[in-house]
Design a protein around this motif. Structure first.
Motif, PDB file in Angstrom:
ATOM      1  N   HIS A  87       0.578  -1.235  -0.072  1.00 61.94           N
ATOM      2  CA  HIS A  87      -0.030   0.061   0.020  1.00 61.94           C
ATOM      3  C   HIS A  87       0.876   1.420  -0.028  1.00 61.94           C
ATOM      4  O   HIS A  87       0.293   2.324  -0.404  1.00 61.94           O
ATOM      5  N   ARG A 104       0.656   3.899  -3.006  1.00 63.33           N
ATOM      6  CA  ARG A 104      -0.516   4.716  -3.115  1.00 63.33           C
ATOM      7  C   ARG A 104      -0.550   5.527  -2.147  1.00 63.33           C
ATOM      8  O   ARG A 104      -1.316   6.702  -2.243  1.00 63.33           O
ATOM      9  N   THR A 105      -0.211   5.210  -0.758  1.00 61.41           N
ATOM     10  CA  THR A 105      -0.292   6.351   0.303  1.00 61.41           C
ATOM     11  C   THR A 105       0.595   7.493  -0.031  1.00 61.41           C
ATOM     12  O   THR A 105       0.171   8.729   0.276  1.00 61.41           O
ATOM     13  N   GLN A 161       1.330   8.642  -2.998  1.00 59.75           N
ATOM     14  CA  GLN A 161       0.582   9.420  -4.021  1.00 59.75           C
ATOM     15  C   GLN A 161      -0.286  10.569  -3.474  1.00 59.75           C
ATOM     16  O   GLN A 161      -0.722  11.583  -3.960  1.00 59.75           O
ATOM     17  N   GLU A 162      -1.159   9.946  -2.356  1.00 62.18           N
ATOM     18  CA  GLU A 162      -2.332  10.617  -1.991  1.00 62.18           C
ATOM     19  C   GLU A 162      -2.859  10.077  -0.645  1.00 62.18           C
ATOM     20  O   GLU A 162      -2.897   9.045  -0.785  1.00 62.18           O
ATOM     21  N   ARG A 185      -5.456   7.197  -0.148  1.00 61.09           N
ATOM     22  CA  ARG A 185      -5.813   6.525  -1.499  1.00 61.09           C
ATOM     23  C   ARG A 185      -5.771   4.642  -1.314  1.00 61.09           C
ATOM     24  O   ARG A 185      -6.344   4.348  -1.931  1.00 61.09           O
ATOM     25  N   ALA A 186      -4.911   4.387  -0.306  1.00 63.01           N
ATOM     26  CA  ALA A 186      -4.666   3.140   0.037  1.00 63.01           C
ATOM     27  C   ALA A 186      -6.029   2.276   0.446  1.00 63.01           C
ATOM     28  O   ALA A 186      -6.282   1.633  -0.102  1.00 63.01           O
ATOM     29  N   ALA A 242      -9.195   3.873  -0.155  1.00 61.51           N
ATOM     30  CA  ALA A 242      -9.885   3.982  -1.155  1.00 61.51           C
ATOM     31  C   ALA A 242      -9.701   2.673  -2.150  1.00 61.51           C
ATOM     32  O   ALA A 242     -10.648   2.121  -2.477  1.00 61.51           O
ATOM     33  N   ASP A 243      -8.345   2.518  -2.613  1.00 59.20           N
ATOM     34  CA  ASP A 243      -8.171   1.242  -3.490  1.00 59.20           C
ATOM     35  C   ASP A 243      -8.548   0.037  -2.811  1.00 59.20           C
ATOM     36  O   ASP A 243      -9.146  -0.913  -3.662  1.00 59.20           O
ATOM     37  N   ASP A 301     -12.277  -0.536  -2.968  1.00 61.06           N
ATOM     38  CA  ASP A 301     -12.635  -1.150  -4.441  1.00 61.06           C
ATOM     39  C   ASP A 301     -12.145  -2.378  -4.801  1.00 61.06           C
ATOM     40  O   ASP A 301     -13.026  -3.309  -5.317  1.00 61.06           O
ATOM     41  N   LEU A 341     -11.907   5.257   5.806  1.00 60.89           N
ATOM     42  CA  LEU A 341     -12.934   5.539   4.500  1.00 60.89           C
ATOM     43  C   LEU A 341     -14.238   5.073   5.143  1.00 60.89           C
ATOM     44  O   LEU A 341     -14.326   3.970   5.223  1.00 60.89           O
TER      45      LEU A 341
END
Length: 205
Positions: free
Chosen positions: A89, A92-93, A95-96, A99-100, A102-103, A106, A137
């Motif tokens: 993760h 992604r963390t 990057q934003e 985000r981890a 949220a990904d 999904d 989230l």
């Protein structure tokens, strides 16, 4: 995993959410069986809901003719706790923030087509993904009973209690591992000085 830490923190958050749903009269059910019973084989025995709630149990709207709806919508809350700085993760963390989580949410929806299968069973599948580092989230739970404080206050109270659960879990894990692999003397002294507010001894300075 991790000597039981992952399971313990998952179940604690699950039970805490169920308690709040019970306060809101959402009729929570833990690990509800049979949600996908119409599917063949092992798929029909899956339990996608850590907490199953009846979203319309509080204030079910009347139909145009004044009758009550024949079936209230159900929501499957699926709880997960991730290490946002872990090997799977951390990119992604960085990057934003968040985000981890949220990904991963999904990913849980897509896993074995769970979201669609729940939707076909007239169940709304909602993953609730929390990070050990504090991001979260979480879709608001609409437990808007008049006897409760405003929903924003309830939500903040709930998130605060979950944050305490996550923090305590990390401390317990660190303490247990420190017994197995002691920290260097210098690190122990710095930790003691931080906790006891005692200035550390100089090291040749």
């Amino acid at each position: 995993m991790a000597g039981g830490d992952a399971v313990a923190v998952h179940h604690t958050i699950r039970n805490l959410l169920a308690d709040y749903c019970r306060r809101g009269r959402l009729q929570p059910e833990l690990e509800a069986p049979g949600l996908l019973r119409d599917l063949p084989g092992p798929e029909g025995r899956r339990r996608p809901a850590d907490v199953l709630v009846c979203a319309g149990a509080c204030l079910a709207p009347n139909l145009p003719d004044g009758a009550r709806p024949h079936r209230l919508p159900r929501v499957a809350l699926d709880i997960a706790v991730i290490n946002a700085l872990g090997a799977n993760h951390w990119q992604r963390t960085f990057q934003e923030p968040g985000r981890a989580a949220a990904d991963y949410s999904d990913r849980k929806r897509r896993f074995q087509d769970t979201a669609r299968k729940c939707r076909d069973a007239r169940v709304d599948f909602i993953p609730l993904v929390f990070e050990h580092q504090g991001a979260r989230l979480l879709r608001a739970l609409r437990c808007c009973m008049p006897s409760l404080p405003p929903i924003a206050e309830v939500r903040e109270e709930l998130l605060g209690r979950i944050a305490v659960v996550l923090a305590r879990a990390k401390v317990r894990a660190v303490v247990r591992r420190r017994r197995v692999l002691p920290a260097p003397a210098a690190a122990q002294q710095l930790l003691a000085s931080a906790v006891l507010e005692v200035p550390p001894e100089p090291h040749g300075l």
